[in-house]
Design a protein around this motif. Structure first.
Motif, PDB file in Angstrom:
ATOM      1  N   ASP A  21       0.758  -1.521   0.221  1.00 42.46           N
ATOM      2  CA  ASP A  21      -0.048   0.112   0.033  1.00 42.46           C
ATOM      3  C   ASP A  21       0.149   1.551  -0.124  1.00 42.46           C
ATOM      4  O   ASP A  21      -0.122   2.423   0.579  1.00 42.46           O
ATOM      5  N   ASN A 207      -6.770   1.126   9.116  1.00 43.40           N
ATOM      6  CA  ASN A 207      -6.613   2.183   7.939  1.00 43.40           C
ATOM      7  C   ASN A 207      -5.487   1.681   7.880  1.00 43.40           C
ATOM      8  O   ASN A 207      -3.925   3.038   9.060  1.00 43.40           O
ATOM      9  N   LYS A 208      -5.152   1.483   6.194  1.00 47.72           N
ATOM     10  CA  LYS A 208      -3.929   1.878   5.652  1.00 47.72           C
ATOM     11  C   LYS A 208      -2.925   2.806   5.637  1.00 47.72           C
ATOM     12  O   LYS A 208      -1.747   2.737   5.545  1.00 47.72           O
ATOM     13  N   SER A 209      -3.502   4.096   5.304  1.00 50.85           N
ATOM     14  CA  SER A 209      -2.949   5.792   5.489  1.00 50.85           C
ATOM     15  C   SER A 209      -1.788   5.664   6.820  1.00 50.85           C
ATOM     16  O   SER A 209      -1.207   5.596   6.785  1.00 50.85           O
ATOM     17  N   GLU A 213       2.194   5.174   6.947  1.00 46.97           N
ATOM     18  CA  GLU A 213       3.262   5.987   7.513  1.00 46.97           C
ATOM     19  C   GLU A 213       3.691   5.652   9.330  1.00 46.97           C
ATOM     20  O   GLU A 213       4.783   6.092   8.653  1.00 46.97           O
TER      21      GLU A 213
END
Length: 304
Positions: A21, A207-209, A213
């Motif tokens: 991702d 929550n992939k974002s 990060e």
């Protein structure tokens, strides 16, 4: 005509799963890999043989040229995959395999197939070099995956790998920690199917974002930290983060709860190698539990 190609194996130190991702992962090419040798013949066939690390042949097939129709082992799954790879090369380069009268090809692994160091990626990269096509595109048409293993196959030093909006981004890095003599790799006695593991990860709801990060930050800190204790803390945080995402226990809590050092999964969880910290005297802990394949950092990693 006689040619030879060689591709490095791989280990992903950080970023497993999340690298799909867009997370930045630290990847290390290994001293182990696979060669591909070609010789011209006049048989009208492409005759393929593959050999394991002990020099024993484990696969053989034949294809008609230039059609690439199978003339040997027609029901073999490995043959069908190899045929797909070769035909994908022709899609990417229509001039591939158009004028050869015949070819004899041999591939030779320098590591056991079940170690998970890149039997497929080393093959893809070498075939791509032979066919003069983009190895990342060839991977996409065949096995799939993030492509970090292709980057390791092509480079001889540690690297950061990221899937950017325009494709793979490779940054060679200086990862040479002063405490590397406290690293070793233990094989968990089972091969994990990375494609199945990827499907499971894709089906997780998280929550992939935020994950991307956080993993990117851990990767950057791993490269720059100067203390083993700091690196071990980053290993633990990485493991606990992925444990929550995958809803799986960490390998340490599941198998080695009383081990005094730290342990981190590499690649697909539940198989292949793990990264372990501790002095060489700690190797016996794993041997006593039946894990006999143990390699020091200097034995495994290219350039050490």
């Amino acid at each position: 005509m006689q040619h030879e190609f060689y591709s490095n194996g791989k280990l992903l130190i950080s970023g497993e799963y999340a690298i799909l991702d867009g997370a930045k992962g630290l990847a290390l090419p290994t001293k182990y890999g696979q060669s591909l040798q070609l010789k011209a013949t006049d048989t009208g066939l492409l005759h393929w043989k593959s050999f394991n690390a002990n020099g024993k042949q484990w696969f053989e097939s034949q294809f008609d040229l230039p059609s690439l129709e199978v003339v040997l082992n027609q029901a073999d799954q490995t043959t069908e995959m190899l045929q797909q790879i070769l035909r994908s090369c022709k899609v990417l380069n229509p001039d591939f395999l158009t004028s050869e009268k015949g070819l004899s090809i041999e591939t030779h692994l320098t590591f056991p197939k079940d170690w998970g160091l890149g039997t497929s990626s080393t093959l893809i990269n070498s075939i791509a070099n032979w066919a003069k096509v983009d190895a990342y595109k060839l991977l996409g048409l065949t096995f799939g995956g993030s492509g970090y293993d292709i980057a390791c196959a092509q480079h001889n030093q540690p690297l950061n790998y990221k899937l950017g909006p325009d494709g793979p981004e490779v940054e060679l890095v200086d990862f040479n920690p002063v405490f590397k003599d406290q690293f070793f790799f233990v094989y968990l006695n089972q091969k994990r199917n990375s494609r199945e593991a990827i499907v499971k990860y894709r089906n997780t709801k998280t929550n992939k974002s935020h994950l991307v990060e956080t993993i990117a930050s851990i990767t950057s800190q791993m490269i720059t930290c100067s203390q083993l204790s700091e690196f071990e803390e980053l290993m633990t945080v990485h493991e606990e983060l992925l444990s929550k995402v995958l809803a799986e226990p960490t390998v340490k809590s599941q198998l080695f709860g009383d081990y005094p050092g730290e342990i981190k999964s590499l690649g697909a969880w539940g198989g292949d190698f793990v990264l372990v910290t501790g002095p060489e005297t700690y190797h016996d802990y794993f041997r006593n539990k039946g894990y006999s394949t143990i390699l020091r950092y200097s034995e495994m990693i290219l350039g050490q």
